[in-house]
Design an enzyme around this catalytic site. Structure first.
Site, PDB file in Angstrom:
ATOM      1  N   HIS A  91       5.506   2.615  -1.546  1.00  0.00           N
ATOM      2  CA  HIS A  91       5.323   3.775  -0.663  1.00  0.00           C
ATOM      3  C   HIS A  91       4.037   3.655   0.159  1.00  0.00           C
ATOM      4  O   HIS A  91       4.038   3.954   1.353  1.00  0.00           O
ATOM      5  CB  HIS A  91       5.247   5.067  -1.487  1.00  0.00           C
ATOM      6  CG  HIS A  91       6.563   5.717  -1.729  1.00  0.00           C
ATOM      7  ND1 HIS A  91       7.446   5.264  -2.680  1.00  0.00           N
ATOM      8  CD2 HIS A  91       7.168   6.794  -1.150  1.00  0.00           C
ATOM      9  CE1 HIS A  91       8.518   6.038  -2.686  1.00  0.00           C
ATOM     10  NE2 HIS A  91       8.383   6.970  -1.765  1.00  0.00           N
ATOM     11  N   ILE A  92       2.952   3.242  -0.473  1.00  0.00           N
ATOM     12  CA  ILE A  92       1.670   3.242   0.242  1.00  0.00           C
ATOM     13  C   ILE A  92       1.241   1.862   0.719  1.00  0.00           C
ATOM     14  O   ILE A  92       0.366   1.756   1.571  1.00  0.00           O
ATOM     15  CB  ILE A  92       0.542   3.888  -0.597  1.00  0.00           C
ATOM     16  CG1 ILE A  92       0.158   3.026  -1.805  1.00  0.00           C
ATOM     17  CG2 ILE A  92       0.925   5.294  -1.035  1.00  0.00           C
ATOM     18  CD1 ILE A  92      -1.115   3.502  -2.507  1.00  0.00           C
ATOM     19  N   PHE A  93       1.850   0.804   0.196  1.00  0.00           N
ATOM     20  CA  PHE A  93       1.453  -0.533   0.625  1.00  0.00           C
ATOM     21  C   PHE A  93       2.514  -1.244   1.460  1.00  0.00           C
ATOM     22  O   PHE A  93       2.239  -2.271   2.071  1.00  0.00           O
ATOM     23  CB  PHE A  93       1.072  -1.393  -0.583  1.00  0.00           C
ATOM     24  CG  PHE A  93      -0.127  -0.886  -1.325  1.00  0.00           C
ATOM     25  CD1 PHE A  93      -1.349  -0.755  -0.685  1.00  0.00           C
ATOM     26  CD2 PHE A  93      -0.032  -0.500  -2.659  1.00  0.00           C
ATOM     27  CE1 PHE A  93      -2.463  -0.262  -1.353  1.00  0.00           C
ATOM     28  CE2 PHE A  93      -1.139  -0.018  -3.341  1.00  0.00           C
ATOM     29  CZ  PHE A  93      -2.362   0.108  -2.688  1.00  0.00           C
ATOM     30  N   HIS A 111      18.520  15.624  -1.151  1.00  0.00           N
ATOM     31  CA  HIS A 111      17.213  15.388  -0.531  1.00  0.00           C
ATOM     32  C   HIS A 111      17.360  14.539   0.736  1.00  0.00           C
ATOM     33  O   HIS A 111      16.882  14.920   1.817  1.00  0.00           O
ATOM     34  CB  HIS A 111      16.300  14.682  -1.543  1.00  0.00           C
ATOM     35  CG  HIS A 111      14.945  14.325  -1.020  1.00  0.00           C
ATOM     36  ND1 HIS A 111      13.809  15.023  -1.368  1.00  0.00           N
ATOM     37  CD2 HIS A 111      14.525  13.334  -0.185  1.00  0.00           C
ATOM     38  CE1 HIS A 111      12.756  14.483  -0.769  1.00  0.00           C
ATOM     39  NE2 HIS A 111      13.165  13.450  -0.048  1.00  0.00           N
ATOM     40  N   GLU A 112      18.021  13.403   0.619  1.00  0.00           N
ATOM     41  CA  GLU A 112      18.151  12.510   1.769  1.00  0.00           C
ATOM     42  C   GLU A 112      18.991  13.152   2.873  1.00  0.00           C
ATOM     43  O   GLU A 112      18.744  12.919   4.057  1.00  0.00           O
ATOM     44  CB  GLU A 112      18.750  11.172   1.339  1.00  0.00           C
ATOM     45  CG  GLU A 112      17.903  10.395   0.332  1.00  0.00           C
ATOM     46  CD  GLU A 112      16.458  10.184   0.778  1.00  0.00           C
ATOM     47  OE1 GLU A 112      16.214  10.123   2.001  1.00  0.00           O
ATOM     48  OE2 GLU A 112      15.569  10.091  -0.092  1.00  0.00           O
ATOM     49  N   GLY A 141       5.198   0.989   2.944  1.00  0.00           N
ATOM     50  CA  GLY A 141       5.954   2.082   3.551  1.00  0.00           C
ATOM     51  C   GLY A 141       5.054   2.924   4.425  1.00  0.00           C
ATOM     52  O   GLY A 141       3.969   2.508   4.813  1.00  0.00           O
ATOM     53  N   GLY A 142       5.485   4.125   4.721  1.00  0.00           N
ATOM     54  CA  GLY A 142       4.730   4.972   5.645  1.00  0.00           C
ATOM     55  C   GLY A 142       3.818   5.987   4.991  1.00  0.00           C
ATOM     56  O   GLY A 142       3.306   6.877   5.671  1.00  0.00           O
ATOM     57  N   HIS A 146      16.787  15.246   5.105  1.00  0.00           N
ATOM     58  CA  HIS A 146      16.153  14.444   6.156  1.00  0.00           C
ATOM     59  C   HIS A 146      17.133  14.201   7.302  1.00  0.00           C
ATOM     60  O   HIS A 146      16.798  14.359   8.475  1.00  0.00           O
ATOM     61  CB  HIS A 146      15.737  13.081   5.591  1.00  0.00           C
ATOM     62  CG  HIS A 146      14.479  13.097   4.791  1.00  0.00           C
ATOM     63  ND1 HIS A 146      13.292  13.616   5.263  1.00  0.00           N
ATOM     64  CD2 HIS A 146      14.204  12.605   3.549  1.00  0.00           C
ATOM     65  CE1 HIS A 146      12.345  13.459   4.340  1.00  0.00           C
ATOM     66  NE2 HIS A 146      12.872  12.858   3.303  1.00  0.00           N
TER      67      HIS A 146
END
Length: 699
Positions: free
Chosen positions: A613-615, A481-482, A617-618, A485
């Site tokens: 992730h949401i607090f 996966h990485e 991260g992007g 990217h």
């Protein structure tokens, strides 16, 4: 800072590769301050002289943003992988100045007006990539507050400063609370059922914490909340009370005492809503969608469709594990709890498919997996990956460095790989980020463009004793996966730096190449090429491969619904929740859970306090992106299925087309156009549902 100190500061060195081995906490404040002072003067000069021409506007602007991005990126990266109290303090001291410069840049009226003038007067002279840059710069300036005046502008900038600090504090609290929880086990009966690999890891952790002589056979064993420790306990440990203890510790991370993220969440959501309204949006989700492919409506429509396809399957998954517990006359059969799920799911997998995940580990040593991964990309994308350890400085002795070359042997990019978990200093999860991007502005003499450099960070099981890192199959998928990217960043052919590689790609499309690569983990030739026993070299037995293939959709309903719960909670908090109006964020999550879980969260569940992730991260108002992009990635892989996965020539031809479009075009073209260029049509959800074994439920 004196001139000679500036020259000596490794953070400001302009070599090909960052001096990761030399940058220390004491370099951060003087280095960043000196750089901001320099760049401030450069910006003033640019604002005075900027006109509607590419070379006098975009080129100097890219030089400014690139220098800051490289230096601050080095600091941020080291904070993620080599966290110390000194580094935290340095970042906290200088971050407001870095944020202030970013605001000054995005709110520069002379630059904004120059971009608008290029759009209005010079559009026909621009190529496709340049047009995308102009459009995104105008959009981002608008979202960055360039149109605000007076008190509104002052307030907007105050919000940005506070949000930046809150994000950093949130991340620090998660790391601190994760590494603060430890449990030393001295009696092996307490961890009965753990496989040898887990016992080896836990005893190794104990030895590192000062328990000399710890062995896998006799202990002691140290349990932490880091994934390589936490997951085996939940999956294999027969001690139900220990599973309960560690589960509750995990879901309450960063929710107590000085590391409590609850007030930070409320404040973050309050500020994001205020910021959105200052810019004329009804809510933060609506503002966030301005940079994405989806709209709020289309994102929620997709999540609803996937919920319809997965909910009944998830209910069936739960009933099956409960039924197994009943058949085994276990207490869980009567009173099934959250900490029983993974344990009984693994038992069911072993019963149904006649293998355990643990049986696969010896066949997936990191060196073999890397050989398989690199062999795959050489075949389908026509590039060679070779070790280049020692060419660039690294931040830890376990970090590897690689070079990607084209068919003629010329380098096209480089990347770092930091594979192993280090819970005392490294944040959890896995990620890829850029070090530098491809750009003609920074081309060396005789080259068309500066070559891109990426880093990939995982938190997989480290080597134990003399054995290499033996990976779970999920860790194999994560590595693929990485690397997906990284490939989009590294194989770009776009020379305009602002839209090369992953730059300029809409957030809900960035997961396309990463999730696409995961599919190859199940491809026979790819899997059999890397699945070699680390001691004997024996290839994974055919019957075990068939079992792995059959188990691919095992509990797919549960896993899909879990992701939907995260995505729906994220959108609900950012689209409809109003802080301070009676409900708490945990009330909102429980409301969402009524339609996205088959076992309601425990009353004490504080998962949101660790939802970086949401607090931090992007992914704020963007967690749905995983599912949005998974539609694209599954459909993209189905092009290879249509061509014939056993037809090497067809696979190579299709791979070349994928490289020429998805991997090459970067952000130079809207992602839907890029997808259509590759696939010949717009995306369909059919492949995703089929891959997950949910197609019949959707029909």
């Amino acid at each position: 800072m004196a001139v000679d100190e500036t020259v000596q500061n490794p953070l400001l060195q302009r070599g090909k590769f960052p001096a990761f081995d030399q940058v220390k906490a004491e370099h951060v404040v003087p280095g960043i301050r000196n750089l901001l002072q320099e760049l401030g003067k450069d910006l003033e000069e640019l604002e005075k002289n900027a006109d509607a021409s590419w070379d006098s506007l975009v080129v100097p602007l890219e030089r400014i943003t690139d220098r800051l991005g490289r230096a601050w990126g080095t600091v941020s990266h080291l904070k993620s992988v080599k966290d110390t109290e000194e580094l935290r303090n340095a970042v906290e001291e200088v971050q407001p100045e870095q944020v202030a410069f970013g605001l000054r840049l995005s709110q520069s009226k002379p630059l904004y007006e120059a971009f608008c003038k290029i759009r209005d007067d010079k559009w026909s002279e621009l190529n496709e990539a340049q047009r995308r840059i102009v459009e995104t710069e105008i959009r981002d300036a608008t979202l960055g507050g360039v149109g605000l005046e007076g008190d509104a502008k002052v307030r907007f900038n105050e919000i940005q400063q506070e949000l930046s600090k809150l994000s950093t504090d949130f991340s620090n609290n998660v790391l601190d609370s994760t590494k603060a929880w430890k449990k030393l086990i001295k009696d092996q009966s307490e961890i009965k059922g753990l496989p040898p690999s887990a016992l080896g890891l836990l005893s190794q952790q104990a030895a590192r914490e000062g328990h000399e002589g710890a062995t896998p056979e006799s202990g002691p064993w140290l349990i932490t909340l880091d994934a390589p420790s936490y997951i085996p306990i939940m999956q294999y440990c027969e001690n139900r009370s220990l599973r309960e203890e560690i589960y509750k510790a995990y879901i309450t991370r960063a929710s107590k005492g000085s590391s409590d993220n609850t007030p930070l969440i409320e404040r973050i959501l309050e500020l994001r809503l205020e910021k959105a309204k200052l810019l004329g949006y009804q809510n933060f989700a609506e503002m966030s969608m301005a940079r994405k492919m989806a709209t709020l409506e289309s994102a929620e429509k997709l999540l609803g469709e996937l919920r319809e396809a997965s909910y009944d399957a998830a209910v069936k998954d739960l009933e099956e594990v409960k039924d197994l517990a009943r058949r085994k006359e276990a207490p869980e059969g009567v009173d099934f709890k959250h900490w029983d799920g993974l344990f009984w799911a693994e038992k069911l997998r072993e019963e149904r498919f006649q293998f355990s995940e643990e049986e696969l580990r010896p066949y997936f040593s990191l060196p073999r997996v890397l050989d398989g991964l690199f062999g795959l990309v050489e075949k389908i994308f026509g590039v060679q990956v070779s070790a280049a350890d020692g060419l660039a400085p690294v931040w830890d002795q376990d970090v590897r460095f690689f070079c990607i070359k084209d068919k003629t042997g010329n380098p096209v990019s480089y990347f770092y790989l930091d594979p192993y978990s280090r819970p005392s200093e490294k944040r959890g999860g896995a990620w890829m980020d850029e070090v530098v991007g491809r750009s003609k502005v920074f081309a060396d003499n005789g080259e068309a463009a500066r070559l891109p450099i990426a880093h990939m960070v995982c938190n997989q099981t480290p080597p134990v004793g003399e054995d290499p890192s033996l990976m779970t199959f999920r860790e194999v998928e994560t590595l693929f996966h990485e690397f997906g990217h990284a490939l989009q960043h590294m194989l770009t052919r776009v020379d305009e730096g602002f839209v090369s590689g992953i730059r300029g790609v809409e957030w809900d499309a960035v997961e396309l190449p990463s999730q696409f690569m995961e599919n190859w983990c199940y491809h026979r030739n790819t899997l059999m090429g890397m699945a070699k026993h680390y001691k004997t070299g024996e290839t994974l037995p055919e019957d075990l491969y068939q079992k792995l293939l059959a188990a691919r959709t095992f509990r797919a309903g549960t896993m899909t619904l879990r992701q939907l719960h995260f995505a729906c909670t994220d959108l609900e908090l950012h689209a409809r929740y109003v802080p301070g109006k009676g409900k708490s964020v945990f009330d909102v999550e429980r409301e969402v859970a009524k339609s996205t879980t088959v076992m309601p969260p425990l009353p004490e569940d504080r998962f949101l306090c660790g939802f970086a992730h949401i607090f931090a991260g992007g992914y704020s108002a963007g967690y749905y992106s995983y599912k949005w992009a998974e539609v694209l990635s599954a459909d993209a892989f189905s092009a290879f299925e249509d061509a014939g996965l056993d037809d090497d020539q067809a696979v190579v031809q299709t791979g070349q087309r994928f490289r020429d479009t998805v991997l090459a075009m970067g952000g130079s073209r809207p992602p839907l156009e890029v997808f259509v260029n590759f696939r010949g049509r717009e995306p369909s959800t059919e492949a995703l549902l089929r891959h997950n074994g949910l197609i019949s439920a959707a029909n």
